[in-house]
Design an enzyme around this catalytic site. Structure first.
Site, PDB file in Angstrom:
ATOM      1  N   LYS A  40      -9.559 -37.965  21.665  1.00  0.00           N
ATOM      2  CA  LYS A  40      -8.739 -39.179  21.560  1.00  0.00           C
ATOM      3  C   LYS A  40      -9.383 -40.320  22.345  1.00  0.00           C
ATOM      4  O   LYS A  40      -9.536 -41.434  21.837  1.00  0.00           O
ATOM      5  CB  LYS A  40      -7.349 -38.867  22.126  1.00  0.00           C
ATOM      6  N   ARG A 354      -9.191 -40.121  13.962  1.00  0.00           N
ATOM      7  CA  ARG A 354      -9.956 -38.867  14.045  1.00  0.00           C
ATOM      8  C   ARG A 354     -10.256 -38.413  12.629  1.00  0.00           C
ATOM      9  O   ARG A 354      -9.612 -38.863  11.671  1.00  0.00           O
ATOM     10  CB  ARG A 354      -9.171 -37.797  14.781  1.00  0.00           C
ATOM     11  N   HIS A 470      -6.054  -2.002  10.442  1.00  0.00           N
ATOM     12  CA  HIS A 470      -6.619  -1.391   9.240  1.00  0.00           C
ATOM     13  C   HIS A 470      -6.262  -2.189   7.993  1.00  0.00           C
ATOM     14  O   HIS A 470      -7.120  -2.532   7.185  1.00  0.00           O
ATOM     15  CB  HIS A 470      -6.119   0.050   9.115  1.00  0.00           C
TER      16      HIS A 470
HETATM   17  P1  ADP Z   1      -0.290 -36.678  19.743  1.00  0.00           P
HETATM   18  O1  ADP Z   1      -1.594 -36.105  20.080  1.00  0.00           O
HETATM   19  O2  ADP Z   1       0.861 -35.760  19.854  1.00  0.00           O
HETATM   20  O3  ADP Z   1      -0.309 -37.481  18.469  1.00  0.00           O
HETATM   21  P2  ADP Z   1      -0.445 -39.222  21.083  1.00  0.00           P
HETATM   22  O4  ADP Z   1      -1.024 -39.357  22.427  1.00  0.00           O
HETATM   23  O5  ADP Z   1      -1.305 -39.652  19.952  1.00  0.00           O
HETATM   24  O6  ADP Z   1       0.006 -37.719  20.927  1.00  0.00           O
HETATM   25  O7  ADP Z   1       0.903 -40.028  21.123  1.00  0.00           O
HETATM   26  C1  ADP Z   1       2.130 -39.703  20.534  1.00  0.00           C
HETATM   27  C2  ADP Z   1       2.716 -40.924  19.840  1.00  0.00           C
HETATM   28  O8  ADP Z   1       2.811 -41.991  20.730  1.00  0.00           O
HETATM   29  C3  ADP Z   1       1.844 -41.390  18.705  1.00  0.00           C
HETATM   30  O9  ADP Z   1       2.648 -41.798  17.645  1.00  0.00           O
HETATM   31  C4  ADP Z   1       1.104 -42.551  19.292  1.00  0.00           C
HETATM   32  O10 ADP Z   1       0.737 -43.478  18.330  1.00  0.00           O
HETATM   33  C5  ADP Z   1       2.142 -43.123  20.256  1.00  0.00           C
HETATM   34  N1  ADP Z   1       1.498 -43.824  21.370  1.00  0.00           N
HETATM   35  C6  ADP Z   1       0.620 -43.321  22.241  1.00  0.00           C
HETATM   36  N2  ADP Z   1       0.189 -44.254  23.094  1.00  0.00           N
HETATM   37  C7  ADP Z   1       0.827 -45.396  22.756  1.00  0.00           C
HETATM   38  C8  ADP Z   1       0.801 -46.735  23.260  1.00  0.00           C
HETATM   39  N3  ADP Z   1       0.011 -47.060  24.277  1.00  0.00           N
HETATM   40  N4  ADP Z   1       1.569 -47.648  22.665  1.00  0.00           N
HETATM   41  C9  ADP Z   1       2.353 -47.306  21.618  1.00  0.00           C
HETATM   42  N5  ADP Z   1       2.434 -46.078  21.099  1.00  0.00           N
HETATM   43  C10 ADP Z   1       1.675 -45.122  21.657  1.00  0.00           C
HETATM   44 MG    MG Z   2      -1.665 -38.784  18.025  1.00  0.00          MG
END
Ligand code: ADP
Ligand code: MG
Ligand code: MG
Length: 904
Positions: A40, A354, A470
């Site tokens: 990420k 990703r 098995h």
């Molecule tokens: P996961 O791996 O479970 O998708 P994420 O870290 O991507 O976890 O985050 C979960 C949710 O929170 C996602 O929908 C993501 O877009 C949202 N999110 C994460 N960081 C932010 C942010 N800085 N501002 C707004 N939404 C966020």
């Molecule tokens: Mg995510």
């Protein structure tokens, strides 16, 4: 360590824990830094780098997590200072301060492993909201309700994820409040309601934590980062890592990013999208969004998201920018992307990208399309699909649109779908399956005796046993769908009932197994046929241009040979002749041959068998015309063709008691005597293979005559038979030399006077350690070697397969004594070492000795990689695994190139 923002490039090396650089601002990273920044983190940094709008932030490296994990959770000394410094820089850049009463900064704390991993810590949103900042946030958004809602969401997430307060504690309070207010939706609660709820949540948190919920956002941040570190070793994550072969040494990164709000009214939104359809691979718009919503609302299913297309009407500018960004990202990464985005007051932000997970058929379509579009080359396309995905497409699958709820879920032990009526014992499965009924064999656990039932069934469901049980091993070997270890099922074999929860299924009720997911369904679900479509053919065709190993099939019938050829087999590497005797029509003649008192009687029984063998060989030579066919002479010990010893003894006893016809009793007694005589303590190591052939030379002689006659007959009809005769279980060079003489003499005798010629070769299986060690002596008499790696595994390791798989082997795998079942994937060092030694010694005498492998390992990608490396000429596997072997043989070369590159 200095806290200055200036990065020293050499500090990438985190090995010197003292002055390691544990923090990277987003602007410092890029996609190549995945091992350090996690997937990420590296990807958001990459997006920043190529000018795509991403909220600002920084990443705590995997190295920091590893250090902390090594020291019982204790952080590297400088880390907390480093984080505060990075936060200060972020505050500076955004012009905001974490949790401040004016211009507050709010952040998300996101875990991010190197390989994406469900089971890790959940993301915390809105960190920075506090009694001080909540009012300011409300003013900014012009909505106090929004601010209080964000606050209560924060406590809920933080309390649950970081402080282990049970989720229901907060949920219950929320439900109670709604009840009290007489509303059903969260959105109907007012700002004051939510403000009250925040107070309630704080009280509840204190009760469960035994201390005050920390109110300082910096302290919350510290605890959140720590929770991510700890989540790396939590049991959920551990289970996932084991199942997916992810090393526990990788660690996870932590991303701290400024919050952007998709829930600031109707000009804000949040959503997810793919650059192509991940189910079909089609290049089309695919995604969903929700206005006035935050993060996980889209996936959580509380509100139904809208198709992405509709965003064009609602937020046209952001929509068009998103479409352009999707194009840019796919082009940049050269692969289908899975994207998270948020629109805050009409401004678009990307939150994650990703390579998108996809179905097997989509993987092929996308890889091929990307080559057509000139984005990647064929070699890269071959790296983009996995052998397991080929496997899936080679089996009938459940129609993906089924919408049914599974009764239960076990292990996805062998892929493919099976629909059939439930039966509870192997005999019934065999009888009904042979009669043409579709049945599913349901057992507590299968045993070697059940094999005939497994063959005749559509699939197998077991309550017990793991991936190497098995049932699982046998089913995979045969390409039979299998769900193993479905521990929720209860089987009553007497009452013939299968109970799953409240559902009771009886003998004859229909179920559907999905061996690819482990799911079990009531009734018959619609199946779609194997999808060997054009995409599949094209990509496997590309593999053919790259691979060096030949790929043959193991086939005992003309029908199998035909199928193998359709799948792209370049010959038959193993044609087992004993299977030709195992049917009701032929067995009596075989038994007469075995029971014969003298040579004459034996000769006449053999004369009866010869034409049957000949017609089998004709069919096979015809189907494989122009391609080599390796026929193995009779291998199993003779008692396998006779009735079971115990059954026969019982029969004799019954006849004695009943006192019926004397002749019948005599005959039964005679047979019992023969069975006694032929029954061995250890048949696997007894009179079989070449030993049997030398004791009863009339048997191989008959087989060779049948081979020659079949070859001539096929040639007569315009075919081109290419005959290779293979002698099993050779340990001594002398054995092969004598067999070779016998074969040559027999062929010469068959041809004499006819004026015909027949080219053929004589080779041997190498399936005993002695044969591998003395391969140079044996090679003197052999035109080719074929490693029988199943027996070589048994004799090399000194374990019998049936005994091992039914007993200790599963435990060995679970306890990591062995990396996996050595009968499925070759024991690389031990048995693989024997293959290497045998090949080297054989070729030391005959430089161009042709060497192959036959058996289950010939269709296993990891084993194929080893055989490729050793320099074998071909592998041979079951017909339906031929495409997988062709593909894996190419991947072995491509992966080898990669390794060379990374070592250079
Ligand atoms: P996961 O791996 O479970 O998708 P994420 O870290 O991507 O976890 O985050 C979960 C949710 O929170 C996602 O929908 C993501 O877009 C949202 N999110 C994460 N960081 C932010 C942010 N800085 N501002 C707004 N939404 C966020
Ligand atoms: Mg995510
Ligand atoms: Mg063998």
């Amino acid at each position: 360590m200095s806290t200055s923002p200036a990065a020293e490039p050499s500090a990438h090396d985190a090995s010197a824990a003292e002055d390691a650089k544990y923090i990277y601002d987003l602007s410092e990273g890029d996609a190549s830094m995945k091992p350090l920044l996690g997937g990420k983190g590296a990807n958001v940094a990459e997006m920043t780098k190529i000018g795509i709008p991403v909220p600002d932030g920084f990443t705590v490296t995997t190295a920091a997590c590893i250090e902390a994990t090594k020291h019982d959770g204790e952080w590297p000394a400088s880390l907390w200072d480093d984080i505060q410094a990075a936060l200060a820089r972020l505050e500076e850049r955004t012009g905001r301060v974490l949790g401040a009463a004016e211009n507050p900064l709010l952040v998300s704390v996101r875990s991010g492993a190197v390989v994406s991993m469900p089971g890790m810590m959940d993301t915390i949103l809105n960190l920075g909201i506090s009694d001080e900042s909540v009012e300011a946030l409300g003013r900014e958004a012009d909505s106090p309700r929004f601010a209080w809602d964000a606050y209560r969401r924060f406590i809920q997430m933080y309390g649950e994820v970081v402080e282990q307060v049970p989720a229901h504690v907060y949920d219950d309070a929320l439900v109670a409040l709604k009840h009290q207010r007489g509303v059903t939706q969260d959105t109907e609660l007012t700002a004051d309601d939510l403000k009250g709820l925040v107070a309630t949540f704080k009280d509840l948190s204190r009760e469960h934590m035994g201390e005050e919920l920390p109110t300082d956002p910096r302290e919350q941040l510290r605890r959140s980062v720590d929770a991510v570190f700890r989540s790396w070793l939590n049991p959920r994550a551990d289970v996932y890592r084991r199942a997916n072969n992810i090393s526990a040494d990788l660690g996870t990164a932590v991303n701290v990013m400024q919050m952007v709000f998709g829930n600031r009214g109707e000009t804000s939104a949040t959503g997810v999208c793919f650059t192509r359809n991940p189910a079909t691979g089609e290049k089309e718009l695919y995604g969903e969004f929700l206005t006035n919503a935050q993060g996980e609302d889209v996936v959580a299913g509380i509100r139904t998201p809208r198709p992405l297309k509709e965003m064009e009407q609602v937020l046209p500018d952001a929509y068009h920018e998103l479409i352009e960004t999707m194009r840019k990202l796919e082009e940049h990464y050269g692969d289908m992307q899975d994207i998270e985005f948020t629109v805050e007051e009409e401004k678009l932000y990307l939150l994650q990208t990703r390579n998108g997970k996809r179905t097997a058929s989509a993987a092929f379509k996308v890889a091929r399309a990307l080559v057509d579009e000139g984005v990647i080359d064929q070699r890269e396309a071959l790296r983009r699909v996995e052998p397991a995905q080929l496997d899936q497409l080679l089996h009938p699958a459940i129609d993906p649109e089924h919408g049914a709820t599974p009764l239960t879920k076990g292990l996805n032990a062998s892929p493919g779908a099976a629909v059939g009526e439930v039966v509870f014992d192997a005999d019934t499965a065999e009888r009904r399956g042979k009669a043409g009924d579709a049945v599913v064999l349901v057992r507590w656990e299968t045993a070697p005796d059940d094999i005939a039932g497994v063959i005749a069934a559509q699939g197998v469901l077991t309550a017990h046993g793991g991936m190497t049980s098995h049932a699982a091993v046998v089913a995979r070997g045969m390409g039979k769908p299998c769900v193993a270890g479905a521990s929720e099922i209860k089987i009553d074999t007497d009452a013939k009932t299968l109970t799953i929860g409240s559902t009771v299924l009886r003998d004859g009720d229909t179920i559907t197994l999905d061996g690819s997911t482990g799911e079990v369904f009531e009734g018959a679900l619609e199946l779609v046929p194997p999808q060997i479509n054009e995409d599949f053919q094209t990509i496997v065709g590309w593999a053919d241009e790259i691979r060096r190993l030949g790929v043959r099939a193991n086939a005992d019938t003309g029908e199998d040979a035909k199928r193998a050829r359709e799948f792209g087999a370049e010959g038959i590497g193993l044609c087992r002749t004993e299977h030709m005797f195992m049917n009701e029509e032929r067995l009596p003649a075989v038994q007469r041959m075995i029971l014969a008192e003298d040579e004459d009687a034996r000769a006449s029984a053999l004369a009866e068998i010869l034409p049957m063998q000949q017609s089998d060989f004709e069919e096979i030579f015809e189907a494989m015309s122009g391609l080599p066919v390796t026929v193995r002479l009779l291998d199993p010990p003779l008692h396998e063709f006779l009735p079971n010893l115990v059954d026969q003894a019982l029969l004799v006893q019954r006849l004695e008691i009943e006192g019926g016809k004397q002749s019948e009793l005599k005959e039964a007694q005679h047979l019992l005597g023969r069975i006694h005589k032929l029954t061995e303590q250890n048949p696997m190591l007894g009179t079989r293979g070449v030993r049997l052939a030398l004791m009863y030379p009339e048997i191989p002689e008959m087989q060779v005559r049948a081979i020659v006659r079949a070859a001539l007959a096929v040639r007569e009809k315009g075919g081109d038979p290419k005959v290779e005769i293979m002698v099993p279980l050779v340990a001594f060079a002398q054995e092969l030399q004598r067999m070779r003489d016998l074969i040559d003499e027999t062929v010469a005798d068959e041809l004499s006077g006819s004026g015909d010629q027949l080219d053929y070769t004589v080779g041997t299986m190498i399936e005993l350690p002695r044969a591998a060690v003395c391969a140079d002596q044996i090679a003197e008499h052999a035109d080719f070697f074929s490693f029988g790696t199943n027996d070589l595994t048994q004799t090399g390791i000194g374990i019998s397969r049936d005994d091992a798989e039914g007993a200790f082997l599963a435990a060995y795998v679970d306890d990591d004594i062995v990396p996996g079942n050595p009968f499925s994937s070759i024991d690389q060092d031990g048995v693989g070492g024997l293959v290497r030694l045998g090949t080297e010694r054989g070729r030391s005498v005959k430089e161009h000795l042709k060497v192959g492998v036959c058996g289950e390992h010939g269709g296993d990608p990891a084993s194929i990689a080893l055989f490729n490396e050793i320099g074998l000429d071909y592998v041979s596997c079951s017909p339906y695994r031929v495409p997988i072997a062709r593909f894996a043989a190419a991947r072995a070369i491509l992966d080898g190139e990669n390794e060379e590159k990374s070592q250079a």
